[in-house]
Motif scaffolding. Structure first.
Motif, short mmCIF file in Angstrom:
data_model
loop_
_atom_site.label_atom_id
_atom_site.label_comp_id
_atom_site.label_asym_id
_atom_site.label_seq_id
_atom_site.Cartn_x
_atom_site.Cartn_y
_atom_site.Cartn_z
N GLU A 70 0.81 -1.22 0.00
CA GLU A 70 0.00 0.00 0.00
C GLU A 70 0.84 1.26 0.00
N LEU A 71 1.95 1.24 0.71
CA LEU A 71 2.78 2.43 0.81
C LEU A 71 3.97 2.42 -0.14
N GLY A 72 4.31 1.26 -0.67
CA GLY A 72 5.46 1.16 -1.56
C GLY A 72 6.80 1.34 -0.88
N VAL A 73 6.83 1.21 0.43
CA VAL A 73 8.06 1.50 1.19
C VAL A 73 9.13 0.42 1.05
N ALA A 74 8.75 -0.81 0.73
CA ALA A 74 9.75 -1.87 0.61
C ALA A 74 10.65 -1.65 -0.60
N GLY A 75 10.17 -0.92 -1.57
CA GLY A 75 10.96 -0.68 -2.77
C GLY A 75 11.61 0.68 -2.85
N LEU A 76 11.58 1.43 -1.76
CA LEU A 76 12.13 2.78 -1.82
C LEU A 76 13.56 2.83 -2.35
N ALA A 77 14.45 2.00 -1.82
CA ALA A 77 15.87 2.05 -2.21
C ALA A 77 16.23 1.01 -3.27
N VAL A 78 15.24 0.31 -3.79
CA VAL A 78 15.49 -0.66 -4.86
C VAL A 78 15.49 0.11 -6.19
N PRO A 79 16.49 -0.15 -7.04
CA PRO A 79 16.53 0.54 -8.33
C PRO A 79 15.26 0.32 -9.14
N GLU A 80 14.91 1.31 -9.94
CA GLU A 80 13.68 1.26 -10.72
C GLU A 80 13.63 0.06 -11.66
N GLU A 81 14.78 -0.36 -12.21
CA GLU A 81 14.76 -1.49 -13.14
C GLU A 81 14.38 -2.80 -12.48
N TYR A 82 14.36 -2.82 -11.14
CA TYR A 82 13.95 -4.02 -10.40
C TYR A 82 12.63 -3.81 -9.67
N GLY A 83 11.86 -2.81 -10.10
CA GLY A 83 10.54 -2.59 -9.55
C GLY A 83 10.47 -1.65 -8.37
N GLY A 84 11.58 -1.00 -8.04
CA GLY A 84 11.61 -0.09 -6.91
C GLY A 84 11.43 1.36 -7.32
N ALA A 85 11.59 2.23 -6.34
CA ALA A 85 11.43 3.66 -6.57
C ALA A 85 12.76 4.36 -6.82
N GLY A 86 13.87 3.68 -6.52
CA GLY A 86 15.18 4.27 -6.76
C GLY A 86 15.51 5.46 -5.87
N CYS A 87 14.91 5.51 -4.68
CA CYS A 87 15.19 6.59 -3.74
C CYS A 87 16.49 6.31 -2.98
N GLY A 88 16.80 7.17 -2.05
CA GLY A 88 18.04 7.02 -1.31
C GLY A 88 17.83 6.69 0.16
N THR A 89 18.91 6.80 0.90
CA THR A 89 18.88 6.45 2.31
C THR A 89 18.03 7.41 3.14
N ALA A 90 17.88 8.64 2.70
CA ALA A 90 17.07 9.60 3.47
C ALA A 90 15.62 9.13 3.56
N GLU A 91 15.07 8.64 2.47
CA GLU A 91 13.69 8.16 2.47
C GLU A 91 13.55 6.88 3.30
N VAL A 92 14.53 6.00 3.18
CA VAL A 92 14.52 4.79 3.99
C VAL A 92 14.60 5.14 5.47
N ALA A 93 15.41 6.13 5.81
CA ALA A 93 15.55 6.56 7.20
C ALA A 93 14.24 7.12 7.75
N VAL A 94 13.48 7.82 6.91
CA VAL A 94 12.18 8.34 7.33
C VAL A 94 11.27 7.18 7.75
N VAL A 95 11.24 6.12 6.95
CA VAL A 95 10.41 4.97 7.27
C VAL A 95 10.92 4.28 8.53
N CYS A 96 12.22 4.10 8.63
CA CYS A 96 12.81 3.46 9.82
C CYS A 96 12.43 4.23 11.09
N GLU A 97 12.50 5.54 11.02
CA GLU A 97 12.18 6.35 12.19
C GLU A 97 10.73 6.16 12.62
#
Length: 163
Positions: A32-59
């Protein structure tokens, strides 16, 4: 660190989900949130984001004391797979991580007595988080492990799930 507008929106969406659906399964949270793919490259079905976005979710997961396997799957396993640089492993494993259909964990040398001989991994890992995909660093190489048996450990607080 100040957040961008997009990062604040991500934080608010994760916080809202965790507040409104605290018992939802991992697959629903991830999809629903797409958070598992935040740091996964787009060519593998992710969003291609960086560590800052992953850190937001972790927090937010830490704030809610959530048992979701985000750290083991998204932060450790996905990053280990990318760092290993094996295109076939990335193509096989990252899409499932990105869409939330696969959980993963990584065994580190300090927590395991593992050897790799003739393509076969043998040994014992003292601690391994529960996941569909178990990866291990052995002799500087990242390999998939197939557990032959597991002994679950109970959390101190039996009312809270362990992840």
């Amino acid at each position: 660190m100040s957040l961008t507008e997009e990062q604040r929106e991500l934080r608010d969406a994760v916080r809202s989900f965790l507040t409104e659906r605290p018992g939802a399964p991992w697959s629903r949270f991830a999809a629903e949130l797409g958070v598992a793919g935040l740091a996964v490259p787009e060519e593998y079905g992710g969003a291609g984001c960086g560590t800052a976005e992953v850190a937001v979710v972790c927090e937010e997961l830490g704030r809610a004391l959530s048992p979701y396997p985000y750290l083991s799957t998204v932060v450790l396993a996905a990053e280990a797979i990318k760092a290993a640089g094996d295109p076939s492993a990335m193509a096989r494993l990252l899409p499932g991580i990105a869409d939330g259909s696969v959980t993963a964990t990584v065994l580190f040398p300090d927590d395991a007595d593992l050897t790799l001989s003739d393509g076969k991994l043998t040994g014992t890992a003292r601690y391994a988080l529960d996941a569909e995909v178990v990866l291990a660093f052995v002799d500087g190489e990242l390999v998939e492990a197939v557990p032959s048996s597991r002994t679950p450990h109970a959390p101190l607080d039996q009312t809270r799930p362990l992840a």
